[in-house]
Design an enzyme around this catalytic site. Structure first.
Site, mmCIF file in Angstrom:
data_model
loop_
_atom_site.group_PDB
_atom_site.id
_atom_site.type_symbol
_atom_site.label_atom_id
_atom_site.label_comp_id
_atom_site.label_asym_id
_atom_site.label_seq_id
_atom_site.Cartn_x
_atom_site.Cartn_y
_atom_site.Cartn_z
ATOM 1 N N HIS A 8 -15.380 -40.578 3.425
ATOM 2 C CA HIS A 8 -15.668 -39.745 4.591
ATOM 3 C C HIS A 8 -16.763 -38.730 4.280
ATOM 4 O O HIS A 8 -16.581 -37.841 3.462
ATOM 5 C CB HIS A 8 -14.375 -39.031 5.005
ATOM 6 C CG HIS A 8 -14.484 -38.218 6.248
ATOM 7 N ND1 HIS A 8 -14.263 -36.864 6.270
ATOM 8 C CD2 HIS A 8 -14.779 -38.575 7.522
ATOM 9 C CE1 HIS A 8 -14.406 -36.416 7.510
ATOM 10 N NE2 HIS A 8 -14.724 -37.433 8.290
ATOM 11 N N HIS A 51 -22.941 -33.093 10.078
ATOM 12 C CA HIS A 51 -21.772 -33.164 10.958
ATOM 13 C C HIS A 51 -21.813 -32.148 12.092
ATOM 14 O O HIS A 51 -21.693 -32.504 13.265
ATOM 15 C CB HIS A 51 -20.489 -32.984 10.151
ATOM 16 C CG HIS A 51 -19.254 -32.974 10.990
ATOM 17 N ND1 HIS A 51 -18.740 -31.812 11.553
ATOM 18 C CD2 HIS A 51 -18.430 -33.976 11.394
ATOM 19 C CE1 HIS A 51 -17.659 -32.099 12.254
ATOM 20 N NE2 HIS A 51 -17.444 -33.415 12.176
#
Length: 247
Positions: A8, A51
């Site tokens: 991730h 992100h």
């Protein structure tokens, strides 16, 4: 335990998330077969890997990604917030990540957007992927159905997947309507009935984000084809070894 390990934002428990350092560290682990990452657009249309919609948390800069030119993004330090060891790490362009990962690991590329924030995002990402003939090495995922619909329209050959942390009764219908062959779902929503329903429709499922070894093993027992997305690929490896020792 044979479930695929998805790193991730790279090996983000150790290295700063969504940086080349995190991606390189993930690729150094032979058991990491996928990397998940997030893509947005700079003000001048460059696909960049980050992100948050702002720079505040993961860099020494401030402001919004979409309001900042690539030349200025390149000057930011995206590593020192994690540790001094990573001082000087940069926000990478998607092109750099694709070049590094091609032929080595598959990529789950999240189209990071809300509403019409980035109308050109799917097209820009598709262009970079097609330049390198990596259509079979990536999937596009997003919380935003409109981004997935646009990606599927522009590149029907690339697998798309909805990201969701819920299990609505019409989930399969939504996936079918969007033409998705992939589902990225919060791990607490995963059980045998979900896996059976999705597999019967040919949809690959990834559970996120799992860092606890006990939970990993519990999820693995539900179905060996369930992909496990984790900030800690090392924990996945430890869970695998423990499972192997118990056989």
């Amino acid at each position: 335990m044979s479930n695929l390990c998805v790193a991730h934002r790279g090996f983000s428990s150790t290295a700063p998330e969504n940086t080349m350092a995190a991606f390189r560290l993930a690729m150094e682990q032979p058991y990491v077969t996928w990397i998940e990452l997030d893509v947005q657009l700079s003000r001048d249309g460059v696909p960049v890997v980050i992100h948050d919609f702002s720079f505040n948390r993961t860099t020494n800069g401030e402001g919004l990604v979409r309001e900042t030119n690539w030349s200025d993004i390149q000057k930011l330090d995206a590593g020192s917030w994690k540790s001094k060891e990573y001082t000087g790490e940069r926000v990478p362009a998607l092109s750099e990540v694709l070049d590094s990962c091609k032929g080595k690991v598959r990529l789950n590329i999240e189209l990071k957007t809300q509403g019409d924030m980035y109308p050109g995002l799917p097209a820009a990402v598709i262009e970079e992927v097609r330049k390198r003939n990596m259509q079979d090495e990536v999937v596009f995922t997003s919380f935003e159905p409109a981004a997935l619909a646009e990606a599927k329209k522009l590149a029907p050959e690339i697998t798309t997947g909805l990201i969701i942390d819920a299990r609505p009764g019409d989930l399969l219908a939504r996936l079918r309507q969007l033409g998705c062959g992939f589902l990225s779902i919060g791990y607490t929503n995963v059980d045998k009935s979900l896996m059976r329903e999705m597999k019967n429709d040919g949809i690959q499922v990834m559970a996120w984000t799992v860092d606890d070894k006990t939970i990993m093993k519990r999820l693995a027992a539900i179905d060996p084809e369930l992909m496990l997305c984790t900030n800690r690929p090392d924990a996945w490896h430890q869970a695998l070894q423990k499972s192997s020792n118990q056989v």
